[in-house]
Structure formats: C-alpha cells, structure tokens
Design an enzyme around this catalytic site. Structure first.
Site, PDB file in Angstrom:
ATOM      1  N   TYR A 144       0.861  -1.179   0.000  1.00 17.34           N
ATOM      2  CA  TYR A 144       0.000   0.000   0.000  1.00 17.34           C
ATOM      3  C   TYR A 144       0.893   1.223   0.000  1.00 17.34           C
ATOM      4  O   TYR A 144       1.841   1.306   0.799  1.00 17.34           O
ATOM      5  CB  TYR A 144      -0.896   0.000   1.235  1.00 17.34           C
ATOM      6  CG  TYR A 144      -1.797   1.215   1.373  1.00 17.34           C
ATOM      7  CD1 TYR A 144      -1.534   2.196   2.332  1.00 17.34           C
ATOM      8  CD2 TYR A 144      -2.898   1.386   0.549  1.00 17.34           C
ATOM      9  CE1 TYR A 144      -2.363   3.302   2.461  1.00 17.34           C
ATOM     10  CE2 TYR A 144      -3.738   2.491   0.685  1.00 17.34           C
ATOM     11  CZ  TYR A 144      -3.450   3.442   1.633  1.00 17.34           C
ATOM     12  OH  TYR A 144      -4.266   4.546   1.753  1.00 17.34           O
ATOM     13  N   ASP A 239       9.406   2.955  -0.980  1.00 17.67           N
ATOM     14  CA  ASP A 239       8.388   3.598  -0.157  1.00 17.67           C
ATOM     15  C   ASP A 239       8.735   3.284   1.295  1.00 17.67           C
ATOM     16  O   ASP A 239       8.396   2.220   1.814  1.00 17.67           O
ATOM     17  CB  ASP A 239       6.989   3.080  -0.510  1.00 17.67           C
ATOM     18  CG  ASP A 239       5.938   3.690   0.398  1.00 17.67           C
ATOM     19  OD1 ASP A 239       4.726   3.517   0.104  1.00 17.67           O
ATOM     20  OD2 ASP A 239       6.293   4.336   1.396  1.00 17.67           O
ATOM     21  N   LYS A 267       5.144   9.612   8.304  1.00  8.66           N
ATOM     22  CA  LYS A 267       4.984   9.059   9.651  1.00  8.66           C
ATOM     23  C   LYS A 267       6.052   9.537  10.647  1.00  8.66           C
ATOM     24  O   LYS A 267       5.972  10.660  11.149  1.00  8.66           O
ATOM     25  CB  LYS A 267       4.900   7.535   9.563  1.00  8.66           C
ATOM     26  CG  LYS A 267       3.664   7.073   8.751  1.00  8.66           C
ATOM     27  CD  LYS A 267       3.468   5.598   8.775  1.00  8.66           C
ATOM     28  CE  LYS A 267       2.467   5.151   7.722  1.00  8.66           C
ATOM     29  NZ  LYS A 267       1.096   4.997   8.267  1.00  8.66           N
TER      30      LYS A 267
HETATM   31  P1  KE4 Z   1      -0.695   8.498   4.244  1.00  5.21           P
HETATM   32  O1  KE4 Z   1      -1.207   9.152   2.984  1.00  5.21           O
HETATM   33  O2  KE4 Z   1      -1.774   7.689   4.966  1.00  5.21           O
HETATM   34  O3  KE4 Z   1       0.035   9.475   5.167  1.00  5.21           O
HETATM   35  O4  KE4 Z   1       0.461   7.459   3.817  1.00  5.21           O
HETATM   36  C1  KE4 Z   1       0.161   6.491   2.848  1.00  5.21           C
HETATM   37  C2  KE4 Z   1       1.136   5.342   2.989  1.00  5.21           C
HETATM   38  C3  KE4 Z   1       2.171   5.240   2.073  1.00  5.21           C
HETATM   39  N1  KE4 Z   1       3.080   4.244   2.145  1.00  5.21           N
HETATM   40  C4  KE4 Z   1       3.009   3.320   3.135  1.00  5.21           C
HETATM   41  C5  KE4 Z   1       4.035   2.233   3.184  1.00  5.21           C
HETATM   42  C6  KE4 Z   1       1.977   3.379   4.107  1.00  5.21           C
HETATM   43  O5  KE4 Z   1       1.916   2.437   5.081  1.00  5.21           O
HETATM   44  C7  KE4 Z   1       1.028   4.409   4.034  1.00  5.21           C
HETATM   45  C8  KE4 Z   1      -0.118   4.517   5.025  1.00  5.21           C
HETATM   46  N2  KE4 Z   1      -0.217   3.474   6.005  1.00  5.21           N
HETATM   47  C9  KE4 Z   1      -1.542   3.191   6.490  1.00  5.21           C
HETATM   48  C10 KE4 Z   1      -1.494   2.035   7.495  1.00  5.21           C
HETATM   49  N3  KE4 Z   1      -0.685   0.956   7.143  1.00  5.21           N
HETATM   50  C11 KE4 Z   1      -2.164   4.403   7.111  1.00  5.21           C
HETATM   51  C12 KE4 Z   1      -3.350   4.120   7.999  1.00  5.21           C
HETATM   52  C13 KE4 Z   1      -4.630   4.543   7.355  1.00  5.21           C
HETATM   53  O6  KE4 Z   1      -4.770   4.432   6.112  1.00  5.21           O
HETATM   54  O7  KE4 Z   1      -5.512   4.975   8.131  1.00  5.21           O
END
Ligand code: KE4
Length: 431
Positions: A144, A239, A267
């Site tokens: 993801y 990523d 994060k």
């Molecule tokens: P955000 O757009 O949510 O800040 O980041 C996206 C993203 C990109 N790359 C990786 C490897 C990620 O894990 C994420 C977002 N992680 C999820 C949980 N595994 C966020 C939690 C959510 O979607 O509420």
C-alpha cells in the site's frame, strides 16, 4: 468494559462522516464491534472517551516511535505554534529537518516535503515518469502506497482489509499503467519487464512490506530488483513511509544496503503531525518545480509545526542505543506471542522486522499477499477483541503491523504476553 461514550460518539460520527471515521481501517469493520474514540494518550498508553486505558501497539499507524505526547515533541510543537502555525514561506525548520534526513539517507540528495505519504508516493511516481519519459510502473500485490489513483491497484492496508482489490473511480485508462507482481517474486518482475520493453518508468515497493501485515524481503529480492531496474533504465523507488527511521537510522535502505533512486517518507519524520517527503538522486529531483518542469506544490508543505515535531523526533532517535532498545522489547514481544500461540495450540506465523510485527493466523509461511490472505481473519478478530478486553490495543486488521515504541516498558511487554496467553485459547482457528 464501558464503551457508552464511544458508542454515542460513533453514532453521531456516522451521521457526519462516511463510516464515522476519517480513515477506513479505523472503523473496526474487520474485527467487529465499534471503534473506541480516543481522548488522550501518553507514552505507551491511550485512553478512550469512557476512560478505558490500553497499551497501544498502533502508535497512530507508525509515526509515534517515541510514544505518545513525548515531552520534547510536545514542547517543540508548542513553541513553534506560539510563533505562528504556518507562513507559506521557507523556514529554517525545513532546512534542519532536510539536513537530518539527507545525513541519515545518503541516497537522498534533494528532498521535498509534502503533507502525507500519499502525496510523497504520488509525486515520486510523477517525477519518475518525467525523468524516464515512460508511463508504466510496477507495484506489488498487497503493498500500500497511499490512495493516489494509480496506486490503488491490488493494494494492501485498508484496501485489503475491506476486500476492495481495486477502487472504483480510478479510470481504467490510468490503472492500466500500473502493473502488479507478487511480493518476493523477482521472476515475475523480469517477465513484466520483458513484456513491456522500454516502457517501465519505475518499480515502487515497501522494502519491508507492512500493509499486508509485515512481510520481509527474501534474500536477493531487493538486490535483484536493484540490478533489474538499473539494467532496464527504470527507477527503483523505496516507499519508506513506514520503514524510514523505524527500521534503523538509515531506514530499510540502510538495513539491507540498497541504494534506491527515490525514497518516500512520512509518519516518523513528522512525529505524529501531517507530513510526507520524497527525495533522491539530484539529477532526478532537479526536475521538480521551480527548478524544473515537474509541478508539485502544497499550502502546508514544510509547515513549522510538523517540521518541529519531526526534528524533535529524529533528534531523540539519534541519542543512545534506541534501536537496540526497540529490538530487545520487540523480540521479547514476538517470542512471547509465538510461545503463547504454541501453548494454546493455535497455528500462527509471526513475521517481524525490528519494531514492526504481525501475528498471522495461518500455519504457512507468509511471504506475499497470496500467503498472507490465507490468514483466518475471523480468528484474528476474536484475538483482537480478547486482547482489547484486557487492555491491549492492537491494529484492528490482520493486514497491518503492531508497532513497539521507545515508551513501551518490559512490564508492558510482559502484560501483553500474559494477555495473549489468556486470549489465544479462546481463538478457534478455521481448520
Ligand atoms: P498516508 O497518505 O496515509 O500518510 O500514507 C500512505 C502510505 C504510504 N506508504 C506506506 C508504506 C503506508 O503504510 C502508508 C499509510 N499506512 C496506512 C497504514 N498501514 C495508514 C493508515 C490509514 O490508512 O488509516
């Protein structure tokens, strides 16, 4: 456990927000029951609207490697806010955070701040396509990278949790440029390159997958992709939104000794405030406006509050043997959970890299989405609820990670293992 206030808030929230949440995975749909509305947190603990306290292993999905409300982070944000919350102009703070990031990640020669991991990966793909003058990208099933259109193809995290293999609303004319391979399957990537000669702009992956649950790269996988992308004139995009500064000061690229062309971050570098970043080779990043023609912008990019929280967080990670401390706590937790499952006769596979781990309710090794998806989601839901009842807050999805922070204590870990010893015998796993 009294959850009346959370239930009332959830009812009201569902009248105002889709599913009552600001992000799907928070809705507890994969584990049953209603979400707990959190009212405060400190260290390793969160407290919900009914006053129930939990040992927290979500950590806001990764950012809170120091734990909640770390004094240095809170002070930094308070001081920054007192000087103004945003200027829409450059500040010394973004220079300082960029200095810390580029010193930790030698592959990142230039870095651009954005406001989320989604923005970071979306922008990295744009500049990769511009640099190579190619349209197609390769991603991996179960990884993801945020919710940008082209990346919502066989994605992990909430998409996998809710069983939405792809998202409506993404034009097929766009999704067709996203080619998908199984994680850890180098031969599949070689076949995609052979079938699309000179058309692949880049390969993007989580160097340690954490959105199908935690799945480490198998020996040779990252090295093979590095060689393949270099030979094929495609960019290798890490990523590291989760792994950056989580898997070590040098991230996963430092842990595995791989030099990507572009890196996406988020994060931890924001310490719990909205942040993302992408960066890499100077000759690629110089294409970004105002230097070059690739446009990307953001009202609150580099805002002083997120920069201050990120600087405080990274500075705290530079002190002492923090990663050894995380490793000791995480290893004890993983070993304790595995022993509890064995004692209960519950078949599980535990995957861990550093302070990120997942207990899969399956008896087979988990090396990609196909094997991760054999996990018994209902069993995980029962485990999750049995742990929640005992004051342990795990990720409300089998396909996420549990994160240990520097605020977790050996007593927290022991309490968690003991809760699992009581919870696991209640978990009946589908045969
Ligand atoms: P955000 O757009 O949510 O800040 O980041 C996206 C993203 C990109 N790359 C990786 C490897 C990620 O894990 C994420 C977002 N992680 C999820 C949980 N595994 C966020 C939690 C959510 O979607 O509420």
């Amino acid at each position: 456990m009294n959850t009346e206030r959370s239930a009332a808030l959830f009812a009201e929230a569902q009248r105002l927000l889709p599913g009552g949440v600001s992000s799907p995975v928070r809705a507890f749909r994969a584990v049953g029951g209603g979400p707990h509305f959190i009212s405060r947190a400190a260290g390793s603990r969160i407290v919900d609207a009914d006053g129930n306290e939990f040992i927290d292993y979500v950590g806001s999905w990764g950012p809170l490697i120091l734990g909640h409300a770390h004094p240095q982070v809170v002070a930094a944000v308070q001081e920054a806010a007192a000087r103004g919350t945003s200027y829409g102009a450059p500040t010394e703070l973004e220079v300082e955070l960029a200095r810390l990031i580029t010193a930790a990640l030698p592959s990142v020669e230039l870095v651009r701040f954005v406001n989320s991991g989604t923005e970071a990966t979306m922008s990295a793909l744009r500049v990769a396509r511009a640099f190579t003058v190619r349209d197609k990208i390769i991603k991996f099933e179960g990884c993801y990278h945020g919710h940008a259109d082209g990346l919502l193809v066989k994605a992990g995290s909430g998409v996998a949790t809710l069983g939405l293999p792809d998202s409506p609303g993404v034009p097929a004319s766009y999704a067709q440029h996203t080619l998908v391979a199984p994680y850890n399957d180098l031969a599949a990537v070689e076949r995609i390159f052979a079938a699309n000669p000179g058309q692949i702009a880049g390969v993007i992956l989580e160097p340690v997958a954490a959105n199908m649950g935690v799945v480490p790269p198998q020996p040779g996988f990252l090295e093979g992709l590095r060689r393949l992308t270099r030979d094929q004139g495609a960019l290798f995009i890490f990523d590291e939104v989760i792994t950056g500064f989580r898997m070590g000061w040098g991230g996963a690229q430092g842990l595995y000794g791989i030099t990507p062309d572009l890196t996406c971050l988020g994060k931890v570098i924001g310490g719990g405030l909205p942040v993302g970043a992408y960066g890499g080779r100077r000759d690629i990043m110089e294409l970004i406006a105002p230097l070059g023609p690739v446009y990307q912008a953001g009202t609150l990019s580099g805002n002083p509050l997120a920069m201050s929280a990120g600087i405080a967080t990274l500075r705290a990670l530079q002190s002492g043997a923090v990663y050894e401390q995380l490793e000791g706590l995480s290893a004890r937790l993983a070993d304790g959970l595995a022993a509890a499952a064995r004692a209960a006769g519950v078949p599980v596979t535990g995957n861990r890299v550093g302070s990120a781990m997942t207990l899969f309710f399956t008896d087979r090794p988990v090396t990609d989405w196909a094997s991760a998806s054999t996990a018994d989601r209902a069993a995980y839901g029962r485990f999750f609820r049995a742990m929640l009842e005992q004051g342990i807050y795990l990720a409300p999805s089998q396909f996420e990670a549990a994160f240990v922070s520097l605020a977790h204590t050996p007593a927290d870990i022991e309490a968690t293992v003991q809760a699992a010893e009581r919870a696991l015998p209640q978990v009946r796993v589908a045969s």
